[in-house]
Design an enzyme around this catalytic site. Structure first.
Site, PDB file in Angstrom:
ATOM      1  N   TYR A 215       0.873  -1.299  -0.026  1.00  0.00           N
ATOM      2  CA  TYR A 215      -0.004  -0.040   0.166  1.00  0.00           C
ATOM      3  C   TYR A 215       0.839   1.457   0.047  1.00  0.00           C
ATOM      4  O   TYR A 215       1.980   1.249   0.079  1.00  0.00           O
ATOM      5  CB  TYR A 215      -1.139  -0.024   1.210  1.00  0.00           C
ATOM      6  CG  TYR A 215      -0.073  -0.528   2.546  1.00  0.00           C
ATOM      7  CD1 TYR A 215       0.787   0.403   3.083  1.00  0.00           C
ATOM      8  CD2 TYR A 215      -0.312  -1.549   2.981  1.00  0.00           C
ATOM      9  CE1 TYR A 215       1.485  -0.082   4.195  1.00  0.00           C
ATOM     10  CE2 TYR A 215       0.389  -2.085   4.204  1.00  0.00           C
ATOM     11  CZ  TYR A 215       1.290  -1.283   4.673  1.00  0.00           C
ATOM     12  OH  TYR A 215       2.042  -1.857   5.912  1.00  0.00           O
TER      13      TYR A 215
ATOM     14  N   SER B  26       6.867   1.721  11.814  1.00  0.00           N
ATOM     15  CA  SER B  26       6.381   0.230  11.103  1.00  0.00           C
ATOM     16  C   SER B  26       5.069  -0.139  11.688  1.00  0.00           C
ATOM     17  O   SER B  26       4.655   0.426  12.736  1.00  0.00           O
ATOM     18  CB  SER B  26       7.469  -0.876  11.131  1.00  0.00           C
ATOM     19  OG  SER B  26       7.458  -1.149  12.689  1.00  0.00           O
ATOM     20  N   LYS B  27       4.532  -1.190  10.828  1.00  0.00           N
ATOM     21  CA  LYS B  27       3.105  -1.617  11.628  1.00  0.00           C
ATOM     22  C   LYS B  27       3.112  -1.821  12.778  1.00  0.00           C
ATOM     23  O   LYS B  27       1.986  -1.615  13.541  1.00  0.00           O
ATOM     24  CB  LYS B  27       2.948  -2.874  10.949  1.00  0.00           C
ATOM     25  CG  LYS B  27       2.389  -2.674   9.422  1.00  0.00           C
ATOM     26  CD  LYS B  27       1.811  -4.080   8.820  1.00  0.00           C
ATOM     27  CE  LYS B  27       1.936  -3.991   7.563  1.00  0.00           C
ATOM     28  NZ  LYS B  27       2.006  -5.296   6.987  1.00  0.00           N
ATOM     29  N   ARG B  28       4.335  -2.263  13.748  1.00  0.00           N
ATOM     30  CA  ARG B  28       4.150  -2.354  15.113  1.00  0.00           C
ATOM     31  C   ARG B  28       3.779  -1.147  15.909  1.00  0.00           C
ATOM     32  O   ARG B  28       3.139  -1.177  16.795  1.00  0.00           O
ATOM     33  CB  ARG B  28       5.526  -2.472  15.737  1.00  0.00           C
ATOM     34  CG  ARG B  28       6.257  -4.000  15.380  1.00  0.00           C
ATOM     35  CD  ARG B  28       7.546  -3.967  16.119  1.00  0.00           C
ATOM     36  NE  ARG B  28       8.376  -3.076  15.673  1.00  0.00           N
ATOM     37  CZ  ARG B  28       9.087  -2.228  16.399  1.00  0.00           C
ATOM     38  NH1 ARG B  28       8.635  -1.946  17.382  1.00  0.00           N
ATOM     39  NH2 ARG B  28       9.890  -1.307  15.701  1.00  0.00           N
TER      40      ARG B  28
END
Ligand code: GLU
Length: 472
Positions: A14, A240-242
């Site tokens: 994305y 990040s996604k974390r």
């Protein structure tokens, strides 16, 4: 020379906030200089690139309204062009076929590492004579990087950067199967597309001297570069996604306005005095690539929340409604079945930070709520509330005109007649009508809900009280 910038994502996922920020900076620089902005899809990594990712990136760009003047160009559609330029470089003696086997290169690397040298190609095939070259054998094409001197460029973010050519070896520009490699395609494209400024993440900074050498070999003007520092999470590590949402469209889904996200992103690495809120036209007017921060910036969701609320409060209602529609559809709500939303937004803007929250607070005005909020019901829908609810229901029923003043008077009269405080009538009525213990002033609230629905909901609350009485 007229300004032309580009955003050149690799379509492997994305559009993430880091990418969106470099896209925004490039877009702003083009807009501010009456220039052009190009979208280029760097999809040469066939294993990792997907059509879905291309769509996802463009969806993100469209949602942010970062419109492009040219493109999308796809690198996979330009292979003939890359081949042509590779042939030109070979012809001019700036590139050469290399026949070194994988084994030889592995060995070379091991020896260099063992000697504490930086692993680099030793240039064995640089000087092959014509009869040593058999193009029917497996080979790659390498760029003849200058062996002397240095590459210097003035990065608009980081300042002057100098790398000795001895640090750079002869880069592979075409693989054994003839496919071109990343550092080469970028240069051909930036040159063919007439890019004047390249703004990108500083993870690319080591590529830049190599790219500049290729520009020079092609006799092409070198663009200006600006390498933007990375975005950190609240713990100081690379975002990040974390850390939560990193996809731009996730921010749409979570109820943020594109104006707030753009404003947030522009400030994440750039400032103008201590101004926090920038409309897009102000950004275009004030943004300057020369004043992008050198230091990495940390993502701060609270600030984004604050900005989002500012925009919910200050944007024209139609604009907020335009973006609210998507959330209403997700929630299965339609504005046709209730009051004029333009009246509600100013009332609720102060209480919500996202469009998702906004949908929740306006829900009772557009559809029946499922159940009473437990805490509010426990406190206000008790047997003592039966008489006030029954009395006020009759008075509301009798109203000839469903207007705030008349509604207010009915509530007032009920309290006087029963000799109780306004709250003893108002609070049960509020919970009955909205399901919750908080709402704007009751007269407006009931006006929005409408007469029929208000009366039905009072009945529902009375039933609820009776049922609780029976089961007690
Ligand atoms: N395609 C590269 C990336 O997504 C960007 C290359 C560039 O901007 O020069 O990281």
């Amino acid at each position: 020379m007229s300004v032309k910038t580009r955003f050149a994502p690799s379509p492997t996922g994305y559009l993430h906030v880091g990418g969106a920020r470099t896209a925004l900076y490039s877009w702003l620089h083009a807009k501010a200089n009456d220039g052009q902005f190009v979208l280029r899809i760097e999809d040469t990594d066939l294993e990792r690139s997907t059509p879905e990712a291309v769509e996802a990136i463009m969806d993100g760009m469209r949602w942010l309204e970062l419109d492009w003047n040219e493109g999308p160009y796809f690198q996979t559609k330009r292979f003939d062009r890359y081949k042509e330029v590779i042939a030109q470089l070979v012809e001019a003696g700036d590139a050469y076929p290399c026949f070194c086997s994988r084994e030889r290169l592995d060995e070379l690397r091991e020896t260099q590492m063992a000697n504490k040298q930086k692993p680099r190609y030793d240039g064995k095939c640089r000087h092959l004579s014509a009869d040593e070259i058999d193009l029917s054998q497996d080979h790659v094409i390498r760029f003849k990087n200058p062996q002397e001197g240095e590459v210097t460029f003035k990065d608009v973010v980081k300042g002057e950067i100098t790398i000795s050519n001895q640090e750079l070896d002869d880069l592979i520009i075409a693989r054994t199967d003839g496919s071109p490699t990343y550092n080469f395609t970028v240069v051909v494209d930036d040159r063919d597309m007439g890019i004047t400024q390249v703004v990108r993440g500083d993870d690319h900074i080591n590529n830049t001297p190599r790219q500049i050498n290729i520009f020079k070999a092609l006799g092409a003007p070198v663009p200006e570069y600006g390498h933007v520092p990375m975005i950190l999470g609240d713990d100081g590590k690379k975002l990040s996604k974390r850390h939560g949402a990193v996809s731009v469209m996730q921010y749409r889904d979570d109820g943020y306005l594109p104006q707030a996200v753009l404003n947030y992103l522009v400030r994440l690495g750039w400032s103008h005095g201590d101004q926090e809120v920038f409309s897009v036209s102000e950004m275009i007017e004030l943004f300057d690539i020369n004043s992008i921060n050198k230091a990495p910036s940390a993502f701060n969701t609270q600030k984004l929340d604050w900005l989002n609320q500012q925009y919910i409060k200050s944007l024209p209602v139609e604009e907020v409604v335009k973006h609210l529609q998507w959330h209403l559809a997700q929630a299965g709500l339609s504005l046709d079945s209730g009051p004029d939303i333009a009246e509600l937004i100013p009332e609720f803007a102060e209480r919500v930070q996202t469009l998702k929250d906004l949908v929740e607070v306006i829900r009772p005005y557009y559809s029946d709520f499922e159940s009473f909020e437990e805490k509010a019901a426990k406190k206000h829908l008790r047997p003592v509330a039966k008489e006030p609810l029954e009395t006020v229901k009759q008075k509301l029923y009798d109203l000839a005109e469903w207007a705030p003043e008349a509604i207010h008077a009915a509530i007032n009269e009920t309290a006087e007649q029963l000799e109780v405080g306004m709250g003893k009538v108002g609070m049960p009525l509020r919970v009955a009508a909205t399901g919750a213990g908080m709402s704007p002033s009751l007269d407006v609230t009931l006006k929005w809900i409408g007469k029929d629905k208000t009366l039905q909901r009072i009945d529902r609350a009375l039933d609820f009280i009776r049922q609780r009485e029976q089961s007690a």
